[in-house]
Motif scaffolding. Structure first.
Motif, mmCIF file in Angstrom:
data_model
loop_
_atom_site.group_PDB
_atom_site.id
_atom_site.type_symbol
_atom_site.label_atom_id
_atom_site.label_comp_id
_atom_site.label_asym_id
_atom_site.label_seq_id
_atom_site.Cartn_x
_atom_site.Cartn_y
_atom_site.Cartn_z
ATOM 1 N N VAL A 222 0.869 -1.250 -0.062
ATOM 2 C CA VAL A 222 0.026 0.051 -0.118
ATOM 3 C C VAL A 222 1.030 1.219 -0.047
ATOM 4 O O VAL A 222 0.489 2.314 -0.842
ATOM 5 N N ALA A 223 2.039 0.987 0.848
ATOM 6 C CA ALA A 223 2.851 2.356 0.893
ATOM 7 C C ALA A 223 3.669 2.404 -0.463
ATOM 8 O O ALA A 223 4.395 3.658 -0.659
ATOM 9 N N GLY A 224 3.758 1.482 -1.164
ATOM 10 C CA GLY A 224 4.769 1.524 -2.293
ATOM 11 C C GLY A 224 6.284 1.197 -1.938
ATOM 12 O O GLY A 224 7.018 1.911 -2.783
ATOM 13 N N LEU A 225 6.439 0.536 -0.958
ATOM 14 C CA LEU A 225 7.803 0.515 -0.451
ATOM 15 C C LEU A 225 8.061 -1.102 -0.105
ATOM 16 O O LEU A 225 7.281 -1.846 -0.322
ATOM 17 N N SER A 226 9.497 -1.262 -0.316
ATOM 18 C CA SER A 226 9.741 -2.762 0.054
ATOM 19 C C SER A 226 9.639 -3.190 1.568
ATOM 20 O O SER A 226 9.355 -2.103 2.231
ATOM 21 N N VAL A 227 9.624 -4.127 1.880
ATOM 22 C CA VAL A 227 8.979 -4.576 3.234
ATOM 23 C C VAL A 227 9.827 -4.069 4.219
ATOM 24 O O VAL A 227 9.686 -3.386 5.234
ATOM 25 N N ARG A 228 11.303 -4.251 3.957
ATOM 26 C CA ARG A 228 12.364 -3.811 4.863
ATOM 27 C C ARG A 228 12.366 -2.322 5.040
ATOM 28 O O ARG A 228 12.393 -1.878 5.880
ATOM 29 N N HIS A 229 12.316 -1.665 3.722
ATOM 30 C CA HIS A 229 12.238 -0.069 3.887
ATOM 31 C C HIS A 229 10.920 0.365 4.523
ATOM 32 O O HIS A 229 11.268 1.441 5.436
ATOM 33 N N PHE A 230 9.850 -0.351 4.212
ATOM 34 C CA PHE A 230 8.573 0.232 4.982
ATOM 35 C C PHE A 230 8.874 0.065 6.693
ATOM 36 O O PHE A 230 8.417 0.898 7.222
ATOM 37 N N ALA A 231 9.224 -0.965 6.802
ATOM 38 C CA ALA A 231 9.249 -1.326 8.397
ATOM 39 C C ALA A 231 10.050 -0.401 9.066
ATOM 40 O O ALA A 231 9.612 0.120 10.154
ATOM 41 N N ARG A 232 11.336 -0.149 8.464
ATOM 42 C CA ARG A 232 12.274 1.023 8.956
ATOM 43 C C ARG A 232 11.635 2.272 9.003
ATOM 44 O O ARG A 232 11.495 3.101 10.153
ATOM 45 N N ALA A 233 11.049 2.790 7.873
ATOM 46 C CA ALA A 233 10.381 4.036 7.736
ATOM 47 C C ALA A 233 9.223 4.323 8.638
ATOM 48 O O ALA A 233 8.838 5.375 9.286
ATOM 49 N N PHE A 234 8.430 3.125 8.749
ATOM 50 C CA PHE A 234 7.219 3.572 9.696
ATOM 51 C C PHE A 234 7.471 3.454 11.235
ATOM 52 O O PHE A 234 6.841 4.409 11.735
ATOM 53 N N ARG A 235 8.436 2.815 11.613
ATOM 54 C CA ARG A 235 8.831 2.925 13.028
ATOM 55 C C ARG A 235 9.412 4.429 13.162
ATOM 56 O O ARG A 235 9.123 4.867 14.304
ATOM 57 N N GLU A 236 10.091 4.630 12.190
ATOM 58 C CA GLU A 236 10.723 6.109 12.692
ATOM 59 C C GLU A 236 9.603 7.084 12.432
ATOM 60 O O GLU A 236 9.917 8.083 13.309
ATOM 61 N N GLU A 237 8.669 7.233 11.689
ATOM 62 C CA GLU A 237 7.724 8.082 11.679
ATOM 63 C C GLU A 237 6.530 8.168 12.579
ATOM 64 O O GLU A 237 5.912 8.931 13.133
ATOM 65 N N VAL A 238 6.063 6.757 12.940
ATOM 66 C CA VAL A 238 4.998 6.537 13.777
ATOM 67 C C VAL A 238 5.544 6.301 15.394
ATOM 68 O O VAL A 238 4.778 6.518 16.209
ATOM 69 N N GLY A 239 6.759 6.043 15.490
ATOM 70 C CA GLY A 239 7.287 5.556 16.838
ATOM 71 C C GLY A 239 7.124 4.118 17.216
ATOM 72 O O GLY A 239 7.338 4.102 18.447
ATOM 73 N N GLU A 240 6.665 3.333 16.443
ATOM 74 C CA GLU A 240 6.556 1.923 16.875
ATOM 75 C C GLU A 240 6.315 1.088 15.768
ATOM 76 O O GLU A 240 6.151 1.489 14.724
ATOM 77 N N THR A 241 6.482 -0.214 15.648
ATOM 78 C CA THR A 241 6.641 -1.191 14.693
ATOM 79 C C THR A 241 5.164 -1.331 14.134
ATOM 80 O O THR A 241 4.099 -0.967 14.738
ATOM 81 N N PRO A 242 5.245 -1.451 12.894
ATOM 82 C CA PRO A 242 3.793 -1.848 12.050
ATOM 83 C C PRO A 242 3.036 -2.809 12.917
ATOM 84 O O PRO A 242 1.757 -2.618 13.134
ATOM 85 N N HIS A 243 3.672 -3.804 13.310
ATOM 86 C CA HIS A 243 2.715 -5.007 14.177
ATOM 87 C C HIS A 243 2.190 -4.435 15.587
ATOM 88 O O HIS A 243 1.066 -4.654 15.665
ATOM 89 N N ARG A 244 3.041 -3.836 16.035
ATOM 90 C CA ARG A 244 2.682 -3.331 17.309
ATOM 91 C C ARG A 244 1.436 -1.996 17.192
ATOM 92 O O ARG A 244 0.465 -2.197 17.901
#
Length: 302
Positions: A222-244
């Protein structure tokens, strides 16, 4: 009191700690932005508040003569009179100790760090705890904040469409104003791989598919990113892992359904995308410290 437990929500700690002896009322946000509010009638106490991933804003509404509060947030003891309108911020991820004499009525606002980052986007400070520390050193007055917090409290009572819009707008204004009061300096916009338009796409996708199984690969697509890139970027911007974050969204929807008291637990688990009722109960307890049944009974009591 379970000081060693990892509390996710300050409100759940408040209900289960020695603070539970004080009369209190709890309200959740009816809007898209997650927050919680509490009114509480406090008396003399000496308690320890745990580290939680939420910024807590405290507004005394009334206080008895000679009411005082003292606090230590890791930088030594400070004290002041608990006068109506003189506010204090408890920064996220910070343990604090309290000594209070006299009686007072407080309005508390708890804002998850993920909500702060969602509001501020690229303007969000890297270290929220340090950013809001200046507002925890002494009590302070601001003519704008008390009426805004009071209106926010009123807007959580009804849940009409206009109230949902109002509380989202009011909270956005409040967070931005707190940032200014804390003296956070403007800084150049940093490059991010998960800008607001991508986050908005993810949030809308999750809201529409929360009853289904959602994995990190789907969110990355949905974000248009690789899984690894998305996981790192999501945690940086939202403050927690995608799963949490996703488990928190499922739990928040479950809380809404539990308050409505119209569905059995098994159907709530399915409606919120949990793999089973036992999985639902396990995650719910991890987030709130209570089973869904007990949490529902406590909410009805409030």
């Amino acid at each position: 009191m379970r000081q060693t437990e990892d509390w996710i929500r300050y409100a759940d700690f408040y209900r289960k700690s020695p603070y539970s002896i004080f009369p209190q009322e709890h309200r959740d946000s009816p809007g898209r932005l997650n927050f919680h509010m509490i009114t509480v009638e406090q008396g003399d106490h000496e308690f320890v508040d745990p580290s939680v991933p939420e910024t807590v804003v405290a507004l005394p509404l009334s206080a008895s003569p000679n009411n005082t509060w003292a606090w230590d947030m890791g930088y030594g003891w400070r004290n002041d009179a608990a006068a109506p309108g003189r506010m204090l911020v408890l920064p996220a991820d910070n343990t604090s100790r309290w000594r209070v004499t006299g009686s007072r009525r407080l309005l508390l606002l708890t804002i998850p760090s993920s909500t702060v980052r969602r509001i501020l986007g690229p303007a969000a400070p890297d270290q929220l705890t340090e950013t809001f520390l200046p507002l925890s050193q002494s009590t302070w007055e601001d003519s704008f904040m008390p009426p805004l917090m009071t209106r926010l409290w009123e807007g959580t009572a009804r849940g009409h469409a206009t109230d949902r819009l109002l509380v989202d707008g009011a909270l956005t204004t409040l967070v931005a104003h707190l940032l200014q009061l804390a003296g956070a300096l403007d800084r150049p916009m940093k490059y991010i791989s998960l800008p607001n338009w991508r986050l908005k796409r993810i949030f809308e996708y999750v809201e529409a598919h929360l009853h289904q199984e959602i994995d990190i690969a789907a969110l990355a697509e949905v974000a248009g990113l690789s899984v690894r890139h998305f996981a790192r970027a999501f945690r940086e911007e939202v403050g927690e892992t995608p799963h949490r974050w996703l488990m928190a969204q499922r739990t928040e929807r479950a809380m809404t359904l539990l308050r409505a008291d119209q569905l059995p637990l098994a159907e709530i688990a399915t409606a919120c995308g949990f793999s089973s009722q036992s999985h639902f109960s396990k995650v719910f307890r991890q987030v709130t410290g209570d089973t869904p049944t007990r949490w529902s009974h406590v909410m009805k009591g409030n």
